[in-house]
Design an enzyme around this catalytic site. Structure first.
Site, PDB file in Angstrom:
ATOM      1  N   ASP A   1     123.904  64.838  -6.512  1.00  0.00           N
ATOM      2  CA  ASP A   1     123.887  63.824  -7.586  1.00  0.00           C
ATOM      3  C   ASP A   1     124.559  64.323  -8.858  1.00  0.00           C
ATOM      4  O   ASP A   1     124.229  63.879  -9.961  1.00  0.00           O
ATOM      5  CB  ASP A   1     122.439  63.392  -7.910  1.00  0.00           C
TER       6      ASP A   1
ATOM      7  N   LYS B   1     129.858  63.823  -8.243  1.00  0.00           N
ATOM      8  CA  LYS B   1     131.031  64.167  -7.433  1.00  0.00           C
ATOM      9  C   LYS B   1     131.898  62.951  -7.156  1.00  0.00           C
ATOM     10  O   LYS B   1     133.114  63.070  -6.995  1.00  0.00           O
ATOM     11  CB  LYS B   1     130.591  64.801  -6.116  1.00  0.00           C
TER      12      LYS B   1
ATOM     13  N   LYS C   1     132.748  60.406  -9.065  1.00  0.00           N
ATOM     14  CA  LYS C   1     133.733  60.176 -10.120  1.00  0.00           C
ATOM     15  C   LYS C   1     134.811  61.252 -10.104  1.00  0.00           C
ATOM     16  O   LYS C   1     136.009  60.953 -10.234  1.00  0.00           O
ATOM     17  CB  LYS C   1     133.054  60.145 -11.489  1.00  0.00           C
TER      18      LYS C   1
ATOM     19  N   ASN D   1     122.872  59.256   3.762  1.00  0.00           N
ATOM     20  CA  ASN D   1     121.932  59.779   2.767  1.00  0.00           C
ATOM     21  C   ASN D   1     122.646  60.161   1.482  1.00  0.00           C
ATOM     22  O   ASN D   1     122.020  60.468   0.475  1.00  0.00           O
ATOM     23  CB  ASN D   1     121.161  60.981   3.314  1.00  0.00           C
TER      24      ASN D   1
ATOM     25  N   GLY E   1     125.401  59.233  -1.651  1.00  0.00           N
ATOM     26  CA  GLY E   1     125.845  58.058  -2.387  1.00  0.00           C
ATOM     27  C   GLY E   1     126.767  58.441  -3.516  1.00  0.00           C
ATOM     28  O   GLY E   1     126.452  59.333  -4.307  1.00  0.00           O
ATOM     29  N   HIS E   2     127.940  57.801  -3.586  1.00  0.00           N
ATOM     30  CA  HIS E   2     128.892  58.024  -4.671  1.00  0.00           C
ATOM     31  C   HIS E   2     129.059  56.725  -5.449  1.00  0.00           C
ATOM     32  O   HIS E   2     129.315  55.677  -4.863  1.00  0.00           O
ATOM     33  CB  HIS E   2     130.255  58.460  -4.126  1.00  0.00           C
TER      34      HIS E   2
ATOM     35  N   GLN F   1     125.910  65.677  -1.088  1.00  0.00           N
ATOM     36  CA  GLN F   1     124.784  66.494  -1.545  1.00  0.00           C
ATOM     37  C   GLN F   1     125.277  67.679  -2.390  1.00  0.00           C
ATOM     38  O   GLN F   1     126.313  67.575  -3.027  1.00  0.00           O
ATOM     39  CB  GLN F   1     123.927  66.955  -0.352  1.00  0.00           C
TER      40      GLN F   1
ATOM     41  N   ARG G   1     115.271  60.334 -10.346  1.00  0.00           N
ATOM     42  CA  ARG G   1     115.538  61.761 -10.227  1.00  0.00           C
ATOM     43  C   ARG G   1     114.718  62.557 -11.236  1.00  0.00           C
ATOM     44  O   ARG G   1     114.494  62.110 -12.357  1.00  0.00           O
ATOM     45  CB  ARG G   1     117.024  62.037 -10.435  1.00  0.00           C
TER      46      ARG G   1
ATOM     47  N   LYS H   1     128.402  64.362 -17.407  1.00  0.00           N
ATOM     48  CA  LYS H   1     127.299  63.795 -18.207  1.00  0.00           C
ATOM     49  C   LYS H   1     126.960  64.610 -19.455  1.00  0.00           C
ATOM     50  O   LYS H   1     125.801  64.682 -19.875  1.00  0.00           O
ATOM     51  CB  LYS H   1     126.052  63.597 -17.340  1.00  0.00           C
TER      52      LYS H   1
ATOM     53  N   LEU I   1     132.354  62.417 -19.646  1.00  0.00           N
ATOM     54  CA  LEU I   1     131.560  61.924 -20.774  1.00  0.00           C
ATOM     55  C   LEU I   1     131.100  60.489 -20.561  1.00  0.00           C
ATOM     56  O   LEU I   1     130.833  59.768 -21.519  1.00  0.00           O
ATOM     57  CB  LEU I   1     132.388  62.019 -22.061  1.00  0.00           C
ATOM     58  N   GLY I   2     131.004  60.064 -19.327  1.00  0.00           N
ATOM     59  CA  GLY I   2     130.599  58.704 -19.008  1.00  0.00           C
ATOM     60  C   GLY I   2     131.021  58.362 -17.596  1.00  0.00           C
ATOM     61  O   GLY I   2     131.673  59.152 -16.905  1.00  0.00           O
TER      62      GLY I   2
END
Length: 446
Positions: free
Chosen positions: A13, A16, A18, A38, A40-41, A223, A304, A330, A413-414
């Protein structure tokens, strides 16, 4: 020309999706090498959100070849739903290819996964319940169904009649669940086969041809390092190998073709599900990070757990994967904080520990040793170069790079593509440090 592996340097999480999407613009081929639904992007392009579980992020580029390699496990129902969703949004899937040796997730895998996790009670692992572990278990037990089996109806009927009878015994006797109807399952999966057949290839051969014609290849993992079956926080791990070495096995290529390995890490740390988490933040501050970072799983929607950046597991990820550089995501989530903590080491039973312990009981007793840094308390969302960043934000990034002993190549940054500072192009650019020896920022390259 460069062949690059992108891995998660924490518990997954990390963003990856982006980063892979950004790098795909320079890639000719994007290969998903392990995991299943399992994963998710989430990718945001011009305000439109794409949530992908199996299809590589490169599918958003019309000329990029996307390969789901043999190391993945494929739920055909989910894959077809993703394909249909993309087509409805005007995204072609004609360049999507599926390995004929990838294993298939069947209905009994999902049922056993969910029932097994429920039976564990207080010993739950935190599985998504999507049947990934049982699919890989059948692969190891040599009773699995592969994509190539779907293309041979008679062979599929023979194999599934026996396998479903065997699995029904487990469902009925062990978990007190109703049995599956073999005829219905076979009929359903033969229909899936007809839809997927045009996309099925020998993926190792396809990748080899790309190597020989000097095309840029991006290997995309799901993952993260700490969820690796062999090198993660066992038993709270996934059922495959997300680490960089898994790219060679999962894609069917030799290690000599890999040019660079990029690790993706958040500016803080998260993990979902069960297991020890030394830097976890409880209370309002943890909730603030979760809310600002939209920390909810793409696959399950689970909230999370959030914590401070952990340089111990970071250095471990650098070592296990042989990282050449990092993408930090982030950073903007920390914009409002007055102070920021970074875990530089652990204390275990009164002893300082610089390295990640493989002993699960020891890891559960780790207490973080923190270094406190001042926050910058101003928005970074509109920064597009290192020079735009507040000095304290730069200082924070410099500190992380020094702790991890690896340069930072990208800063996110977003969620949108444009909310990124590119210090170097990891596909074509030279290896350059984020900050030089005097702490002077390197001019960003777009």
């Amino acid at each position: 020309m460069a062949n690059v592996v992108v891995i998660g340097a924490q518990w997954g999480d990390e963003g990856k999706g982006k980063i892979t999407d950004l790098l795909s613009r320079s890639a000719d081929v994007v290969v998903r090498y392990q995991g299943g639904v399992n994963a998710g992007h989430t990718v945001v392009v011009q305000g439109q959100t794409f949530k992908l579980h199996l299809i590589p992020s490169g599918i958003l580029y019309p000329n990029t070849q996307c390969i789901i390699a043999s190391g993945t496990v494929i739920d055909p129902q989910v894959l077809i739903e993703e394909m249909d969703q993309l087509e409805k949004l005007g995204i072609s899937t004609k360049n999507l290819f599926i390995s004929e040796t990838a294993h298939i997730t069947m209905p009994y895998h999902r049922l056993i996964d969910q029932a097994s996790e429920e039976r564990r009670g207080t010993h739950k692992i935190g599985t998504t319940g999507r049947g990934i572990g049982p699919t890989y278990a059948d692969k190891s037990e040599r009773t699995g169904i592969r994509v190539v089996d779907l293309t041979d109806p008679e062979a599929l009927r023979k194999r599934l009649n026996w396998t479903i009878d065997y699995k029904n015994t487990i469902l009925e006797k062990l978990y007190n669940l109703p049995p599956l109807d073999p005829k219905e399952v076979i009929k359903q999966y033969l229909e899936y086969a007809e839809r997927l057949k045009p996309h099925v290839v020998d993926s190792s051969l396809t990748i080899d041809q790309a190597v020989k014609t000097k095309r840029n290849i991006l290997f995309e993992g799901a993952q993260g390092t700490l969820l690796d079956l062999d090198h993660g926080t066992y038993p709270y791990v996934t059922s495959s190998n997300p680490v960089a070495g898994g790219a060679c096995v999962g894609a069917g290529v030799g290690p000599t073709i890999i040019d660079r390995v990029i690790g993706v890490a958040k500016a803080y740390t998260t993990r979902v599900g069960e297991g020890p988490f030394p830097t976890e933040i409880e209370g309002k501050l943890g909730e603030l990070l979760c809310d600002r970072g939209a920390e909810f799983g793409t696959t399950t929607g689970r909230r999370r757990r959030c914590g401070w950046f952990d340089a111990v597991i970071g250095r471990y990820a650098v070592r296990i994967n042989g990282l050449d550089c990092l993408a930090i995501t982030k950073l903007d989530v920390l914009d409002t904080l007055e102070e920021i903590q970074v875990c530089v080491a652990y204390e275990i039973d009164g002893q300082r520990c610089q390295e990640f312990p493989n002993n699960a009981r020891l890891f559960s007793r780790c207490q973080p040793i923190y270094k406190t840094l001042p926050g910058w308390q101003e928005s970074t969302a509109n920064c597009r170069s290192l020079e735009d960043l507040p000095k304290k934000a730069l200082d924070y990034l410099k500190f992380l790079a020094e702790l991890m002993e690896v340069p930072i190549a990208l800063v996110s940054l977003g969620a949108s593509r444009d909310q990124t500072i590119i210090v170097e192009d990891p596909i074509h650019g030279p290896k350059r440090a984020l900050l030089d020896a005097n702490g002077t920022p390197v001019t960003s390259v777009v």
